[in-house]
Design an enzyme around this catalytic site. Sequence first.
Site, PDB file in Angstrom:
ATOM      1  N   PHE A  80       0.797  -1.222   0.000  1.00 59.02           N
ATOM      2  CA  PHE A  80       0.000   0.000   0.000  1.00 59.02           C
ATOM      3  C   PHE A  80       0.834   1.277   0.000  1.00 59.02           C
ATOM      4  CE2 PHE A  80      -1.889  -3.364   2.710  1.00 59.02           C
ATOM      5  CZ  PHE A  80      -2.771  -3.872   1.758  1.00 59.02           C
ATOM      6  N   HIS A  81       1.997   1.261  -0.618  1.00 55.98           N
ATOM      7  CA  HIS A  81       2.838   2.449  -0.709  1.00 55.98           C
ATOM      8  C   HIS A  81       3.166   2.818  -2.161  1.00 55.98           C
ATOM      9  CE1 HIS A  81       4.679   1.689   3.558  1.00 55.98           C
ATOM     10  NE2 HIS A  81       3.391   1.866   3.593  1.00 55.98           N
TER      11      HIS A  81
END
Length: 196
Positions: A133-134
Amino acid sequence: MSPSQLGAFAKSSDDQRRANVEYHVQPLSLDKFGDPLHLFPAITPSVCNLRPTSRGWVRIKSGDAADYPEIKLNYLSTPEDRKVAVDGMRYTRRIMAAKALAKYRPEEFRPGPGVQSEQELEKAAGELGTTIFHPIGTCKMGRDALAVVDERLRVRGIQRLRVVDASIMPRITSGNTNAPTYAIAEKGARMILENR
């Protein structure tokens, strides 16, 4: 609570000059986030490549804003990233075989102890790997032809439009993106207020 209860930075192999992977260790096991937990005691040591060389893209497919863009993640598309993934799995196995953990009798669930060759481990990395999720870099800042925003976060060629988020990072930071994104937001807000 956050699923990752332990974090650590390490070198995936001795040929790395400095830490190039980050561990996120969860006190659980599951097939994928959102699925039920496995019914056995477990930890999941996830290895994140801090300096990936694979590049994906987000592309507009039409002039209709309701149409979804084309998104190509392109994970593990370079030999360097596949090597870090394989080295990271081998290093994790060394950690789990450490004397200090012997009393817990850890057993490898996935990819499984039978997966040993370079090719098998590369395949396992592709099957088990996921985002953390980056995502960053789809509107990178810079001066080259691929740069979307300038040093004031203004979108090139469009008046009165700025991008103020992690997408402006030309390369991912070697660690979590949260704090750098706060810094981008604070500087971006200041630039907007200055109207420059």
